[in-house]
Design an enzyme around this catalytic site. Sequence first.
Site, PDB file in Angstrom:
ATOM      1  N   GLN A   1      -9.408  -1.222 -16.030  1.00 16.59           N
ATOM      2  CA  GLN A   1      -9.852  -2.034 -14.951  1.00 16.59           C
ATOM      3  C   GLN A   1     -11.115  -1.469 -14.273  1.00 16.59           C
ATOM      4  O   GLN A   1     -12.269  -2.022 -14.011  1.00 16.59           O
ATOM      5  CB  GLN A   1      -8.753  -2.189 -13.733  1.00 16.59           C
ATOM      6  CG  GLN A   1      -9.451  -2.889 -12.430  1.00 16.59           C
ATOM      7  CD  GLN A   1      -8.267  -3.143 -11.375  1.00 16.59           C
ATOM      8  OE1 GLN A   1      -7.428  -4.237 -11.515  1.00 16.59           O
ATOM      9  NE2 GLN A   1      -8.119  -2.146 -10.375  1.00 16.59           N
TER      10      GLN A   1
ATOM     11  N   VAL B   1      -3.207   9.399  -7.461  1.00 18.14           N
ATOM     12  CA  VAL B   1      -2.016   9.976  -6.644  1.00 18.14           C
ATOM     13  C   VAL B   1      -0.835  10.031  -7.189  1.00 18.14           C
ATOM     14  O   VAL B   1      -0.188   9.076  -7.744  1.00 18.14           O
ATOM     15  CB  VAL B   1      -2.163   9.443  -5.287  1.00 18.14           C
ATOM     16  CG1 VAL B   1      -1.223  10.298  -4.467  1.00 18.14           C
ATOM     17  CG2 VAL B   1      -3.703   9.696  -4.682  1.00 18.14           C
TER      18      VAL B   1
ATOM     19  N   HIS C   1      -3.279   4.181  -2.328  1.00 17.53           N
ATOM     20  CA  HIS C   1      -4.237   3.195  -1.593  1.00 17.53           C
ATOM     21  C   HIS C   1      -4.799   3.835  -0.483  1.00 17.53           C
ATOM     22  O   HIS C   1      -5.869   3.909   0.100  1.00 17.53           O
ATOM     23  CB  HIS C   1      -3.574   1.923  -1.088  1.00 17.53           C
ATOM     24  CG  HIS C   1      -3.139   1.181  -2.425  1.00 17.53           C
ATOM     25  ND1 HIS C   1      -1.674   1.026  -2.661  1.00 17.53           N
ATOM     26  CD2 HIS C   1      -3.735   0.293  -3.353  1.00 17.53           C
ATOM     27  CE1 HIS C   1      -1.480  -0.002  -3.774  1.00 17.53           C
ATOM     28  NE2 HIS C   1      -2.582  -0.285  -3.914  1.00 17.53           N
TER      29      HIS C   1
ATOM     30  N   LYS D   1      -6.029   5.463 -11.956  1.00 15.08           N
ATOM     31  CA  LYS D   1      -4.675   4.867 -12.650  1.00 15.08           C
ATOM     32  C   LYS D   1      -5.031   3.780 -13.489  1.00 15.08           C
ATOM     33  O   LYS D   1      -4.601   3.708 -14.452  1.00 15.08           O
ATOM     34  CB  LYS D   1      -3.586   5.080 -11.907  1.00 15.08           C
ATOM     35  CG  LYS D   1      -2.166   4.742 -12.565  1.00 15.08           C
ATOM     36  CD  LYS D   1      -1.141   4.378 -11.794  1.00 15.08           C
ATOM     37  CE  LYS D   1      -1.035   2.950 -11.182  1.00 15.08           C
ATOM     38  NZ  LYS D   1      -0.533   2.088 -11.974  1.00 15.08           N
ATOM     39  N   ASP D   2      -5.575   2.765 -12.990  1.00 13.18           N
ATOM     40  CA  ASP D   2      -6.119   1.468 -13.621  1.00 13.18           C
ATOM     41  C   ASP D   2      -7.452   1.883 -14.301  1.00 13.18           C
ATOM     42  O   ASP D   2      -8.349   1.114 -13.908  1.00 13.18           O
ATOM     43  CB  ASP D   2      -6.020   0.345 -12.697  1.00 13.18           C
ATOM     44  CG  ASP D   2      -4.836   0.127 -11.950  1.00 13.18           C
ATOM     45  OD1 ASP D   2      -3.681   0.183 -12.802  1.00 13.18           O
ATOM     46  OD2 ASP D   2      -4.718  -0.313 -10.988  1.00 13.18           O
TER      47      ASP D   2
ATOM     48  N   LEU E   1       0.867  -1.316   0.010  1.00 17.24           N
ATOM     49  CA  LEU E   1      -0.133  -0.189   0.045  1.00 17.24           C
ATOM     50  C   LEU E   1       0.823   1.452  -0.013  1.00 17.24           C
ATOM     51  O   LEU E   1       1.999   1.470   0.744  1.00 17.24           O
ATOM     52  CB  LEU E   1      -1.093  -0.283   1.257  1.00 17.24           C
ATOM     53  CG  LEU E   1      -1.677  -1.131   1.337  1.00 17.24           C
ATOM     54  CD1 LEU E   1      -2.765  -0.994   2.404  1.00 17.24           C
ATOM     55  CD2 LEU E   1      -2.717  -1.420   0.077  1.00 17.24           C
TER      56      LEU E   1
ATOM     57  N   SER F   1       2.604   0.371  -7.135  1.00 17.11           N
ATOM     58  CA  SER F   1       3.712  -0.535  -6.500  1.00 17.11           C
ATOM     59  C   SER F   1       4.634  -0.881  -7.199  1.00 17.11           C
ATOM     60  O   SER F   1       5.873  -1.424  -6.607  1.00 17.11           O
ATOM     61  CB  SER F   1       2.923  -1.784  -6.097  1.00 17.11           C
ATOM     62  OG  SER F   1       1.685  -1.416  -4.989  1.00 17.11           O
TER      63      SER F   1
HETATM   64  O1  PAF Z   1      -5.844  -2.929  -8.642  1.00 23.96           O
HETATM   65  C1  PAF Z   1      -5.774  -4.062  -8.009  1.00 23.96           C
HETATM   66  O2  PAF Z   1      -4.762  -3.994  -6.886  1.00 23.96           O
HETATM   67  C2  PAF Z   1      -6.177  -5.351  -8.440  1.00 23.96           C
HETATM   68  O3  PAF Z   1      -6.302  -5.410  -9.859  1.00 23.96           O
HETATM   69  C3  PAF Z   1      -7.619  -5.612  -7.753  1.00 23.96           C
HETATM   70  C4  PAF Z   1      -8.648  -4.729  -8.004  1.00 23.96           C
HETATM   71  C5  PAF Z   1      -7.247  -5.751  -6.103  1.00 23.96           C
HETATM   72  C6  PAF Z   1      -7.941  -7.311  -7.967  1.00 23.96           C
HETATM   73  O4  PAF Z   1      -7.255  -8.026  -7.699  1.00 23.96           O
END
Ligand code: PAF
Length: 291
Positions: free
Chosen positions: A159, A182, A39, A155-156, A35, A192
Site C-alpha cells: 500500500q 509495531v 496507529h 506493515k501494509d 486504532l 485490527s
Molecule cells: O491502511 C488503511 O487503514 C487504509 O487502507 C487507508 C490508507 C486508511 C485507506 O482507506
Amino acid sequence: MHHCTPSLVTTREELASLLNETSRPRVLVPTMGALHRGHAALLETGRQLAGDGGTLVASIFVNPTQFGPGEDFDAYPRSLEADLETCAAAGVDVVFCPTREEIYPTGLSTTSVSEASLSQGLCGASRPGHFDGVCTVVLKLLNLIAPDTAIFGKKDYQQLAVLRRMVADLDVPVKIVGAETVRQSDGLALSSRNTYLTPDQRTQATALRRGLLAAHALHRAGDPTASDLVDRVRATLATDAPDARVDYLELVDCGSLAPIAPASPIPDHALIAAAVFFGKTRLIDNIELDR
Ligand code: PAF
C-alpha cells in the site's frame, strides 16, 4: 503539550472551515479506525512532524471500495469512542470521520484511480480492485485535507509503495512518510484483524514473524537463493502453524515490488512479503532483507 480534545468533524464543509483556521505544517494520518498501538505510533510520528505549531489530522473511514465481495467490510471492527481517546492521547488536532455518503455522494464513484504496476502482484493479485479503492479514497482525502505530509505504516508495505507511486505519477503535492511496524512482544504485527483470531489461531499466527526472522538470519549467514528463503518461512509455518494457509509468500524488490526469481541470489533491497490465512482471517507481514 497537545492533550486537548480533538475537534471531530463529519462533513466536508465543517472540515474545510476548520482547516481554514489551522496553521501548517499539516500532517494527515489516514485510518479505518479500530486504532491500536500501531496507529498510535503513526499519530505520534505525525505529532512530531507537525510540531507544536502545526496541525495533525486523523481520518477515520472504513472505505467500502477497498473491500471485495465476501471480504470483511461488515465485520470490520468499529470503535469510535476508544479511537477518539487514542487520538486525544496522541495530540491529534482534527479528526475527520465522514459517512459513506459524504465521501461517495453520488453513490458508486464512476471515476477511480488505478495504479497499474506495483498494484498487480502480492495483495493485488488476491484482492482484485483493492488498491483501486485505496488509491481512490486516499487521493480524495489528500484533496479534501491538503496535508503537507501523510503517514502510512510499513506493515501494509505494498500500500505504501503504491501510494508513493500514485502521488509521484499524479503530481500530488504531499510528502509520503512510511512508519515502522509495531508488534506484540511475541512478534505478531499489530492489526485490527488480529481480533478475529481464536486463541489457538493467535498462537499459531506468531509463526509468521518467526519464519520471516529465520529467513532473515539465513540471508545474513550466507548466500541463499530466493527459494531457500521462501522454503525457510514455509518450514516454520509447517511445524508451528499447521492450520496456516499461505496466500502468497514472495521475495520482491523493495522499490518496484518486482518478483525475484526463485533460483536467483538475493539482491540488495529485497523484501519478503507474506499473506497467510489463519482460518478465515488473512494476515500480512513482511521483512526487509538487510545484512
Ligand atoms: O491502511 C488503511 O487503514 C487504509 O487502507 C487507508 C490508507 C486508511 C485507506 O482507506
